[in-house]
Design a protein around this motif. Structure first.
Motif, PDB file in Angstrom:
ATOM      1  N   VAL A   1       0.735   6.733  -1.919  1.00  0.00           N
ATOM      2  CA  VAL A   1       1.932   6.998  -2.723  1.00  0.00           C
ATOM      3  C   VAL A   1       3.041   6.058  -2.273  1.00  0.00           C
ATOM      4  O   VAL A   1       3.356   5.988  -1.088  1.00  0.00           O
ATOM      5  CB  VAL A   1       2.395   8.462  -2.575  1.00  0.00           C
ATOM      6  CG1 VAL A   1       3.633   8.705  -3.440  1.00  0.00           C
ATOM      7  CG2 VAL A   1       1.286   9.421  -2.970  1.00  0.00           C
TER       8      VAL A   1
ATOM      9  N   GLY B   1       6.110   7.627  -6.736  1.00  0.00           N
ATOM     10  CA  GLY B   1       4.709   7.882  -7.080  1.00  0.00           C
ATOM     11  C   GLY B   1       4.465   8.358  -8.491  1.00  0.00           C
ATOM     12  O   GLY B   1       3.370   8.836  -8.814  1.00  0.00           O
TER      13      GLY B   1
ATOM     14  N   THR C   1       1.308   5.864  -7.578  1.00  0.00           N
ATOM     15  CA  THR C   1       0.268   6.526  -6.789  1.00  0.00           C
ATOM     16  C   THR C   1      -1.059   5.860  -7.125  1.00  0.00           C
ATOM     17  O   THR C   1      -1.446   5.819  -8.302  1.00  0.00           O
ATOM     18  CB  THR C   1       0.185   8.033  -7.092  1.00  0.00           C
ATOM     19  OG1 THR C   1       1.432   8.646  -6.759  1.00  0.00           O
ATOM     20  CG2 THR C   1      -0.919   8.690  -6.269  1.00  0.00           C
TER      21      THR C   1
END
Length: 238
Positions: free
Chosen positions: A110, A114, A143
């Motif tokens: 992340v 994210g 992410t």
């Protein structure tokens, strides 16, 4: 809802008998070809060209006629628009539902907030994957789910297991892919995730690494410029 209603509207316009006949023809072609080719066919769809049927199996498209007198492996180009019809259909057929990915089997990273998401399938000994890893550091507010897909060599499996068994999987992955620092994990933990990823790769017809998936389900095989990845992430974030 509209996408579900359109086929029904079309059937109403053409007549139920016509629609049922089309489905029956596609089913018969599928059954006959599965017997001839000895492989499971994912789908058979009547194409808009020359009465040919599009046959999708094992991540590839071939074409045949109603009697399967010929099987054509090649690209269909629309003669009016000059668009690559086969490429457009492959793009749709190879898309997935992102939420169906078993993200618990992936190495998760992340960055920033994210909010943008992508998934990659990568082999730790893949040169193009290493290039992607070095370029991906430029991405922010993302992410990244990296599925370890050891398909190149026995060493790929060993390294994948070592990375998965590391205390910090993301760090072990980046150390190896970006800086060439070999993972120090013993690889003796529960590596079911790696085994499941290999099985998932087969089901998704992933034949090379890296393979990227985005939130809208689009698949991009192979190494692509980071600018293209950023553009795709931005489009999905809207």
């Amino acid at each position: 809802m509209l996408k579900r209603l359109l086929p029904l509207a079309l059937c109403a316009a053409l007549g139920t008998t016509v629609c049922l006949q089309a489905s029956a023809d596609e089913a018969s072609v599928k059954k006959a070809l599965e017997t001839k080719l000895g492989t499971k066919i994912t789908s058979v769809t009547k194409s808009p060209y020359l009465g040919l049927y599009e046959v999708y199996a094992e991540g590839q498209i071939v074409y045949t006629d109603e009697k399967q007198s010929v099987i054509i492996a090649g690209t269909l180009i629309d003669g009016k628009t000059m668009k690559n019809h086969t490429a457009e259909r492959m793009h749709k057929l190879m898309a997935i539902k992102f939420s169906d990915l078993p993200l618990e089997y992936a190495v998760k990273q992340v960055r920033g907030d994210g909010r943008r998401v992508m998934a990659t399938f990568e082999d730790p000994n893949c040169g193009y994957c290493k290039k992607l890893a070095r370029e991906a550091v430029k991405l922010d507010n993302v992410t990244i789910y990296t599925f370890l897909l050891p398909i190149l060599s026995p060493d790929s499996l060993e390294k994948s297991n070592q990375i998965w068994c590391s205390a910090d999987r993301a760090k072990a992955w980046n150390d190896w892919m970006q800086d060439g620092r070999a993972p120090t994990g013993k690889g003796d933990c529960d590596t079911t995730a790696v085994q499941k990823t290999v099985e998932l790769g087969r089901r998704l017809n992933i034949n090379g690494t890296p393979t990227l998936f985005f939130a809208d389900g689009d698949r991009i095989p192979g190494a692509v410029p980071i600018a293209q990845i950023e553009q795709k992430l931005a489009a999905n974030a809207k």
